[in-house]
Motif scaffolding. Structure first.
Motif, short mmCIF file in Angstrom:
data_model
loop_
_atom_site.label_atom_id
_atom_site.label_comp_id
_atom_site.label_asym_id
_atom_site.label_seq_id
_atom_site.Cartn_x
_atom_site.Cartn_y
_atom_site.Cartn_z
N ASP A 110 -19.38 13.88 17.37
CA ASP A 110 -18.73 14.69 16.25
C ASP A 110 -19.77 14.93 15.00
N VAL A 111 -20.36 13.90 14.78
CA VAL A 111 -21.44 13.81 13.60
C VAL A 111 -22.45 14.60 13.81
N LEU A 112 -23.08 14.27 15.07
CA LEU A 112 -24.32 14.99 15.49
C LEU A 112 -24.17 16.63 15.56
N ASN A 113 -22.77 16.96 15.87
CA ASN A 113 -22.56 18.31 16.05
C ASN A 113 -21.78 19.05 14.91
N SER A 114 -21.48 18.34 13.82
CA SER A 114 -20.62 18.89 12.76
C SER A 114 -21.23 18.66 11.34
N THR A 115 -22.65 19.07 11.28
CA THR A 115 -22.87 18.98 9.80
C THR A 115 -22.52 19.77 8.80
N ASP A 116 -21.95 20.97 9.01
CA ASP A 116 -21.32 21.76 8.31
C ASP A 116 -19.82 21.04 7.76
#
Length: 281
Positions: A110-116
């Motif tokens: 989730d961290v790697l794919n959810s910067t926004d």
């Protein structure tokens, strides 16, 4: 004697009298008492700030390094200057702590794919820092997300295994498709050959049937013509033809064949023929 101070646009001047905050100068021309008063200029413009690389631990215990940049501006110059010894550093610490809390509530994927999503949460959790540090954060930008070396190697191994698995599946699917196409091609060729053989057999059968039909029609036509010709011949002609045939047979040997109904009339022809042969000798 008065001192002169010009405060530029988007700046304020903080005036202290004998070391104590006294008043604030807005942009423009101002006068103050030298030696007793000092004027410190504070910029109110938006400014960028790159925080040191932050390290966080995700909910699934993966270590990750995060680069963060933000834009801030001073909204309360008095609190910014006199409320904290270093408002910028204090703000940076608060942003870092809030970011670590957010990272700790999320899994690595989730961290790697959810910067926004992280940006939005960070802005919501930080809020307006005017009352605390005299600063308002206008924008936060999450930069590079770098997992630890061990995590990176594990991810690379997982990606490699996934790619190998997908390649194996794709190869197997390709082979199966090739086999299917080859089988369909062979079946199509067999069907085409069978159809061609059947068509050729039908053509030969049709040709043979047609030839038989033509031959039968020709034979029937000859028979009809012969019957029609025989129907128009009278008995005298037939008798004459029989006599000529008997004459030729008598010349070739001693045996003479005569019709059954003429035995009485021609019975002496054999004796007469023998006499003729003796006289010739």
């Amino acid at each position: 004697m008065l001192g002169i101070k010009v405060v530029q646009q988007n700046n304020v001047g903080l005036v202290t009298f004998l070391g104590k905050y006294a008043r604030q100068f807005e942009s423009g021309l101002h006068f103050y008492i030298p030696f007793f008063e000092r004027v410190k200029t504070v910029s109110l413009q938006s400014q960028p700030l790159a925080l040191p690389v932050q390290t966080g631990i995700t909910r699934d215990n993966a270590s990750i390094s995060i680069q963060v940049t933000l834009n801030y501006r001073i909204t309360n110059a008095e609190r910014y200057t006199f409320g904290n010894s270093n408002s910028i550093q204090s703000m940076a610490y608060q942003v870092s702590g809030t970011l670590r809390d957010i990272i700790g509530s999320m899994d690595l994927d989730d961290v790697l794919n959810s910067t926004d999503k992280i940006n939005t949460k960070l802005m919501q959790n930080i809020g307006d820092l005017t009352n605390t540090y005299g600063i308002m954060i206008e924008r936060v930008q999450i930069g590079d997300l770098t997992p630890s070396k061990g995590v990176s190697e594990a991810m690379e191994n997982q990606i490699t295994a996934s790619k190998n698995k997908q390649a194996t599946i794709s190869e197997a699917q390709g082979n199966a498709e090739q086999i299917r196409l080859n089988t369909e091609a062979k079946n199509a060729a067999k069907i085409a050959t069978a159809k061609a053989d059947k068509q050729q057999t039908e053509i030969h059968a049709d040709a043979a049937a047609y030839a038989t039909k033509v031959q039968a029609e020709a034979d029937q036509y000859r028979i009809e013509q012969l019957q029609a010709a025989l129907a128009n011949i009278d008995q005298k002609y037939l008798n004459a033809q029989s006599i000529d045939a008997l004459k030729v047979a008598g010349e070739q040997g001693n045996l003479i064949i005569v019709p059954n109904d003429s035995n009485a009339d021609y019975g002496q022809l054999a004796t007469f023929s023998k006499l003729l042969h003796k006289q010739d000798q």
